[in-house]
Write a protein that holds these residues in place. Structure first.
Motif, mmCIF file in Angstrom:
data_model
loop_
_atom_site.group_PDB
_atom_site.id
_atom_site.type_symbol
_atom_site.label_atom_id
_atom_site.label_comp_id
_atom_site.label_asym_id
_atom_site.label_seq_id
_atom_site.Cartn_x
_atom_site.Cartn_y
_atom_site.Cartn_z
ATOM 1 N N GLN A 155 0.799 -1.224 0.000
ATOM 2 C CA GLN A 155 0.000 0.000 0.000
ATOM 3 C C GLN A 155 0.837 1.282 0.000
ATOM 4 O O GLN A 155 0.393 2.305 -0.488
ATOM 5 N N PHE A 156 2.052 1.220 0.545
ATOM 6 C CA PHE A 156 2.876 2.420 0.682
ATOM 7 C C PHE A 156 4.317 2.144 0.265
ATOM 8 O O PHE A 156 4.751 0.994 0.238
ATOM 9 N N LEU A 157 5.052 3.234 -0.030
ATOM 10 C CA LEU A 157 6.472 3.100 -0.342
ATOM 11 C C LEU A 157 7.265 4.237 0.255
ATOM 12 O O LEU A 157 6.743 5.312 0.521
ATOM 13 N N GLY A 158 8.531 3.940 0.490
ATOM 14 C CA GLY A 158 9.501 4.947 0.894
ATOM 15 C C GLY A 158 10.717 4.798 -0.010
ATOM 16 O O GLY A 158 11.121 3.675 -0.320
ATOM 17 N N ILE A 159 11.255 5.918 -0.451
ATOM 18 C CA ILE A 159 12.457 5.913 -1.282
ATOM 19 C C ILE A 159 13.465 6.861 -0.639
ATOM 20 O O ILE A 159 13.141 8.018 -0.361
ATOM 21 N N TRP A 160 14.669 6.346 -0.413
ATOM 22 C CA TRP A 160 15.713 7.071 0.306
ATOM 23 C C TRP A 160 17.021 7.063 -0.470
ATOM 24 O O TRP A 160 17.317 6.111 -1.167
ATOM 25 N N ARG A 161 17.828 8.112 -0.287
ATOM 26 C CA ARG A 161 19.198 8.161 -0.806
ATOM 27 C C ARG A 161 20.126 8.416 0.375
ATOM 28 O O ARG A 161 19.828 9.219 1.258
ATOM 29 N N PHE A 162 21.269 7.716 0.357
ATOM 30 C CA PHE A 162 22.227 7.769 1.454
ATOM 31 C C PHE A 162 23.613 8.097 0.908
ATOM 32 O O PHE A 162 23.948 7.690 -0.208
ATOM 33 N N PRO A 163 24.452 8.738 1.707
ATOM 34 C CA PRO A 163 25.816 9.015 1.263
ATOM 35 C C PRO A 163 26.692 7.762 1.271
ATOM 36 O O PRO A 163 27.695 7.716 0.564
ATOM 37 N N ASP A 164 26.292 6.746 2.068
ATOM 38 C CA ASP A 164 27.100 5.532 2.180
ATOM 39 C C ASP A 164 26.261 4.423 2.816
ATOM 40 O O ASP A 164 25.202 4.694 3.382
#
Length: 112
Positions: free
Chosen positions: A61-70
């Motif tokens: 039903q839901f999503l999360g999208i993340w960007r990380f430096p490492d």
């Protein structure tokens, strides 16, 4: 090198049985934690309902999208999610990767 995390999740029966006040208390704590992530270089790209009207749509039903430096920042977020009790309330799947290119991806697919 940047890395990415995609979360897919759906509230489970335990969440649905939780009284509204307890849901709000839990989500308030989550919101406070989210406010501290930028100091670790963690970038939230999206938290949203999924679009069920697309071809091959996820049943989540839901999503999360993340960007990380490492990867260490990614692993810190994953540890915080687990410590929060999140997985007790949501059917949840994670997918993580580093940054990729079309050529490298096509080569990986050909070799699979």
């Amino acid at each position: 090198m940047s890395c990415y995390l995609v979360e897919l999740y759906t509230p489970n029966a335990t969440w649905q049985a939780l009284p509204a006040a307890q849901r709000q208390q839990f989500l308030s704590a989550i919101g406070q934690g989210l406010g501290q992530l930028s100091s670790l270089g963690i970038e939230l790209l999206s938290l949203a309902p999924t679009d069920a009207a697309i071809a091959q749509a996820s049943p989540h039903q839901f999503l999360g999208i993340w960007r990380f430096p490492d990867p260490q920042a990614r692993d810190a977020l994953l540890a915080a999610i687990e410590a929060s009790g999140w997985y007790r309330y949501f059917a949840h799947v994670n997918a993580a990767s580093g940054t990729g290119t079309v050529d490298a991806h096509l080569a990986a697919l050909a070799a699979a």
